[in-house]
Structures are given as C-alpha cells and as structure tokens.
Scaffold this active site. Structure first.
Site, mmCIF file in Angstrom:
data_model
loop_
_atom_site.group_PDB
_atom_site.id
_atom_site.type_symbol
_atom_site.label_atom_id
_atom_site.label_comp_id
_atom_site.label_asym_id
_atom_site.label_seq_id
_atom_site.Cartn_x
_atom_site.Cartn_y
_atom_site.Cartn_z
ATOM 1 N N ASP A 491 0.858 -1.187 0.000
ATOM 2 C CA ASP A 491 0.000 0.000 0.000
ATOM 3 C C ASP A 491 0.895 1.239 0.000
ATOM 4 O O ASP A 491 1.820 1.359 0.822
ATOM 5 C CB ASP A 491 -0.897 0.003 1.234
ATOM 6 C CG ASP A 491 -1.934 1.110 1.169
ATOM 7 O OD1 ASP A 491 -3.005 0.853 0.588
ATOM 8 O OD2 ASP A 491 -1.659 2.211 1.685
ATOM 9 N N GLU A 534 -4.790 2.280 -4.305
ATOM 10 C CA GLU A 534 -3.335 2.314 -4.195
ATOM 11 C C GLU A 534 -2.784 1.038 -3.573
ATOM 12 O O GLU A 534 -1.628 0.994 -3.150
ATOM 13 C CB GLU A 534 -2.905 3.525 -3.355
ATOM 14 C CG GLU A 534 -3.253 3.442 -1.878
ATOM 15 C CD GLU A 534 -4.646 3.958 -1.554
ATOM 16 O OE1 GLU A 534 -4.887 4.311 -0.399
ATOM 17 O OE2 GLU A 534 -5.500 4.011 -2.476
#
Length: 653
Positions: A491, A534
């Site tokens: 992430d 993301e």
C-alpha cells in the site's frame, strides 16, 4: 505378341489339325472300305472256285482244274487263286497236283481249324489282300459233298486262297483324299483371310481403346479412336461411344479443374494430367476444410501456429520453417514456431528483423507476394542460416494477409536441390494459410480482449479478476511442485495526500510509476496485481531450495526501489514510500484468501509501525493489532481496518 498374330496362328493351327484329323479318318475309312470290298470279292471268287471244282468232279474233268484257276486269275484285280487239299481228301484221292502240295502256315492253320483267315501284304509294289477260305463237308449242299467224299459232315475237305490287288483302290483313295484336303485347305485359307480381316479391325479398335484409356489414366482426355473406314457394326459403336465419353470427360472434368483451381488460386493450365491435378486440388480442399474446423476449436493463436507447423511437416514434408507473428503496433516480428519448436530463437534470419519488422522483405511485400529466393540467391539479405546448418539452403517466405494487412509470415527453408518440388507445393500451402488467416486474427483479437479484461487499463498490471481466474491453476501448480506461495500486500504511503494536493493526474502518474518499478523487481514467474486503489498484491512462488527467503528479498527490493522512485508532476518531483505485509500459503493457513487477509494484517502492522517497511505475518499478530487499535484509536489505513487519520503530506523531491 499381337492379337492378330495370335489369331492367325491359332486359325492356321486349327485348320492344320482339322486337315490331319480328316486325312487320318479318310485314309482309315478308305482302307476299311477297300479291305471289306476285297473280302467280299475274295469270298465270291472262292465260291466260284468251289462250284467249278464240284462241277468238274461231277463231270469227270477234275484233272482240268488247273486251267480253270489260271483263267480265273486273269480277272482284273485278281492276282492268284490256289486250291489245297485237306487230309481226308488226300487219303481218299491222293496228294493231287504239285502246286497243291506245298502248303504255307496260313493254309495249314485254316485246314486245321476250319476258319477263314485274311492277310494284307504291303511290302511290295502294291498292297495284296489274301484270303484263305476252308471247304467244309456238308449234306445240305447240292450236290451232296458226302456223295463223293468219304468223310463226316464238318470235315475240312480243302481250302482256296484268293489274292486280290488293292493298288487301284489305293490310288483312287489317295486321289480322293488329296482332293478333299485341297478343297479344305482352300476353304481354310479363305476363312483365315476373312477372319484375319475382321480380327485386324477388332485389334485396331482394341489398340485405339487401349491408347485412349492409357492417356485417360494419365489425365489426358484429348485422345480419340480413329477408324480407317466408317463402320455401322459393334466396332463402330464402341469407337463412337468411347469418343463421346472422352469428350464429355474432357469438358466436364476440365471445367471442374478450372473452377477448383480458381478457388485455390492455382495455375492448372500447364498440367496435362487434369485427373491427378483435380484429385490433388479436391483432396487439398477437403483437408483444408478439416484443418479449418480443427483450428477454429483452438483457444489461442499459438495452438493455430502449431497446427500450421504440423501441416507443413506431415502434409508437405517440410522440416525447416519459421512462423513469425507481426506485431504491427511495435513494428516487430516474434518467432512463434521454429522447426516445430514453440517460441524458439530466430534460426534462419538475421535477428534484426525481430526488432525491426520492416527489415523483413516478406513483411513489406506488396500485395502479399511470395519472396522466392530459389532462383535468386541473396534476394533477401536478412536470410542468414546459422553456421552449424550444413547444406545449400534456400527459402520461400509467404506473407499471410488479412484485411489487407500482413499479420503472419511463414518462412519455408529447403535444400536448393529439392526446391523445385516444394515450389510446386506453394499454391496448396497458401490455401491452408489463407484459411488460417481470419482464424488467427480472431484468436489474436480474443487474446487482446481477454488480456484487456484481465489487466488494469492504467498501470498495465493484472487485475483482481485475473487473480480469481488464474488462482486455481497457480495453486495446483504449486501443490504439484511442492512450492509455497508468498503473498505480499503493498500500500502506497500517504497516497490520499497526493490526490488531494496535486490532483488525480498526479496520483495516476504515481500509480503508473509504481507499477513499472514493481515489475522491474520481480521474476517472470511472479505476478504483480493491482488489488484496488493504491493497494497492490504480489504473488511469489518459493521453492524448497530457496529456503523461504525469496519473498522477503523481493519485498525489500520493491520497498527500496519505491523509496528511490521520483515522479515529476507539474514542476514538482514527488517521492513516495510503500508499506509491505507478507504471509505464506499454505504455512499460515489452509485457505488462500484467509492467508491473504493475514498478509493484510501484516501490512496494517507495517503502517502502524511507521510505514516504509516490510513486515511478515507471525501467529497472533491479528489479536495484537486489534488490541493496539483499540488503545491508539483510528487505523492509519482504510479497508477492513478503521478509517485512517489525516495523511502526511508527501515529500517533495
């Protein structure tokens, strides 16, 4: 030997045999007739002698019997008449005349047994028939024999021998037989001439039929039977019917050949054997139909290329070939099948064509014209066989067109000494390739659509749908090979601030850059997946010989590479970091998605521990995270954890 000669010899032999048989039968018949006739004459003469002797005895002039016999011998054809006395007469009247005393063996036998005997003498100038007839005493004769002779009834009184000449009968028989043989010979000769004439016509027709049929077997239906004269019999009918049939075959089969040749774009006018040519073309169309049906069931273009390779090798005996796929958007060629090997290296051409498709002469061929270097060595300067390839090799390159664009190039490599044979096969090979072209294009389009559906449009990475479709295959492969799968959840840190501060275009640029950086750090067998927003997932297959550290090494490489990554955006250069959580399947759990959640737990731990780090899952970590989350408040990461707090601003480079 021709039929005319055989028939003539047979007819002559049969006639000669017939003449011989007739001659033998005639001679035998004449002989038997002559003997039978002579016997009748001899019996008549003997009876005359008996009557004469009896009359002479009654009249008392028996002593004059010699003159009577001499007069009888003067009869034409009667050579001799001789009388001998039997033993009873000798006892009663004496031995008689001198010539009556000298008995031969036949006369003695006749006097002894009382039976007449015949004998044919053929050793002299003429054949003589001799018959010796006994005189038997009987009471029934007139005068009564017993009245003069002191004997019992049945006693042999004497015998008379009559000799008759058969020379005249023999001459007449030979003359008659000769006339018959001559007549039959003339008849046989005339018959032979007539039969030979008819046979010659039949043979001429048969030879004509043989010639026409022989040419027809070779595919030439232009020959006709030409008779020397018009005939209205069966021979003329056969010739006319065969000529009509050849004309019909020439017209119908020739038309069929032209139609089939037009379909497969084959020049058939130079071939006299239209039967073999048509058969070959029709067989090719049938095989092509089966081939197309087969490749339409293939799932991918590479399977179609494999089937094309099988056709080249099995149907056309071509062992050396390369199938190139044209990557139009990249102006590159890619080897799909080389000499039967999938994805093998470029073996017959300069490697330049792989990076620059326009360097390939066939690729830039106008209208898909075949590049044939058989008669023009050096026609394509890209043809470059490897040095270890022994032999005098040449090539023919066939561009495969679809919708006016060359999508595939098939290169045939053959030894120059055999090139002419394979050149004749080109039209038939092109039929297969023309039928394969739309199928290849459709498979490539399906691959493109499938790949688009399974990839993230922005980053080019595989998406979550791809993971769902591929997961079962990946797990089965890992189980079969005894490997474990390292699950890596990633992430980007503070990514929300990038979007909020610099806009979504900047965020997209960061995501694209991350995708490239991540792909550069993993192996070809590893998978990088955009999991959502993301958040990314990396799957790494760890073998037993790697000691379970491959995932840790790759994770650290990605983290370090992202930390070093710089993204220019609107006059600014952004720097980012990434947090990574790791778990291992099946060591950390028996279900893949459960183990993936544990990697997410490790990622959460990395976030809470300060970000920009790699954390591997350990047992009990999920409970520890829940306790810390309850004590410290909101989670630093969205998703399953609590809503994250305000993100830090990204650092400017």
């Amino acid at each position: 030997m021709k039929l005319t000669t055989k028939t003539t010899i047979f007819t002559i032999t049969l006639s000669m045999a017939l003449l011989v048989v007739l001659l033998i039968i005639s001679l035998y018949a004449f002989r038997q007739f002559s003997l039978s006739n002579a016997e009748e004459h001899a019996r008549t003469a003997a009876e005359i002698v008996r009557v004469g002797l009896t009359e002479a005895m009654v009249n008392g002039v028996i002593t004059e019997r010699e003159r009577m016999l001499q007069r009888l011998s003067a009869v034409e054809g009667l050579r001799d008449a001789r009388v001998v006395r039997g033993q009873p007469v000798v006892k009663q009247f004496g031995e008689g005349l001198t010539q009556e005393r000298d008995l031969d063996s036949i006369e003695k036998d006749v006097l002894s047994h009382g039976k007449a005997q015949t004998f044919l003498e053929e050793g002299g100038e003429e054949p003589i028939f001799r018959m010796t007839i006994p005189y038997i005493a009987t009471q029934e004769s007139n005068p009564n024999c017993l009245a003069c002779h002191d004997v019992k009834p049945g006693a042999v009184l004497g015998a008379v021998t009559i000799s008759i000449s058969l020379g005249n009968q023999k001459s007449q028989a030979l003359l008659t037989v000769g006339a018959m043989v001559l007549a039959l010979g003339i008849f046989s000769g005339i018959t032979i001439l007539l039969v030979r004439g008819q046979i010659r016509a039949i043979v001429a027709t048969a030879e004509g039929v043989s010639h026409v049929v022989s040419l027809a077997k070779g595919g030439d239906f232009t020959a006709r039977i030409e008779l020397k004269e018009q005939r209205d019999d069966e021979i003329g009918t056969i010739a006319q019917d065969l000529n009509d049939m050849m004309g019909h075959l020439q017209e119908s089969l020739g038309g069929l050949t032209r139609d089939v040749a037009r379909v497969i774009q084959y020049e058939s006018t130079g071939h006299k054997n239209i039967l073999d040519t048509t058969t070959h073309m029709v067989d090719t169309l049938v095989n092509v139909a089966h081939f197309k049906q087969t490749i339409e069931e293939d799932r991918t273009p590479i399977e179609v290329y494999q089937h094309i390779g099988h056709v080249l090798r099995d149907e056309f005996l071509i062992q050396r070939y390369t199938i190139y796929e044209v990557l139009t958007d990249k102006d590159q060629l890619e080897t799909m099948v080389v000499d039967g090997e999938l994805k093998a290296g470029c073996r017959w051409c300069d490697l330049q064509i792989l990076a620059q498709a326009e360097a390939c002469r066939a690729r830039r061929s106008a209208g898909g014209r075949v590049v044939d270097a058989v008669d023009t060595p050096g026609l394509c300067n890209m043809f470059s066989p490897r040095k270890n390839m022994e032999g005098d090799w040449t090539h023919m390159c066939i561009p495969v067109l679809h919708s006016g664009t060359i999508s595939v190039v098939v290169q045939l490599v053959v030894e120059r000494s055999h090139a002419t044979f394979f050149r004749h096969q080109l039209p038939f090979i092109q039929v297969y390739l023309r039928e394969a072209a739309p199928v290849i294009q459709a498979k490539r389009l399906l691959d493109t659509l499938r790949d688009s559906a399974l990839r993230d449009a922005m980053t080019g990475l595989h998406n979550r749908r791809f993971l769902e479709e591929y997961l079962d295959t990946m797990l089965a492969t890992a189980k079969r090979q005894g490997n474990s799968i390292r699950i890596m959840m990633l992430d980007l840190d503070h990514f929300k601030n990038v979007n909020d501060t610099y806009g979504h275009d900047a965020g997209d640029a960061v995501l694209i850059g991350f995708g490239k950086v991540a792909m550069a750090q993993v192996r070809a067998s590893d998978m990088v997946i955009r999991y959502g927003g993301e958040e990314f997932m990396v799957l790494i297959a760890e073998g037993k010989d790697e000691g379970g550290s491959a995932g840790d090494v790759v994770a650290e490489k990605i983290r370090a590479a992202v930390e070093a990554m710089r993204t220019p955006v609107g006059g600014h250069v952004l720097s980012n970091t990434v947090s990574v959580g790791l778990s291992r399947f099946p060591d950390d759990g028996g279900e893949f998605w459960e183990v993936a959640k544990l990697a997410d737990v490790a990622l959460y731990q990395a976030k809470r521990s300060g970000r920009n780090r790699v954390v591997s899952y350990v047992a009990g970590m999920e409970s520890e995270d829940e306790d810390k989350a309850a004590a410290k408040g909101p989670s630093p990461r969205g998703g399953e954890a609590p809503v994250r707090a305000k993100e830090e601003k990204p650092r400017k480079g």
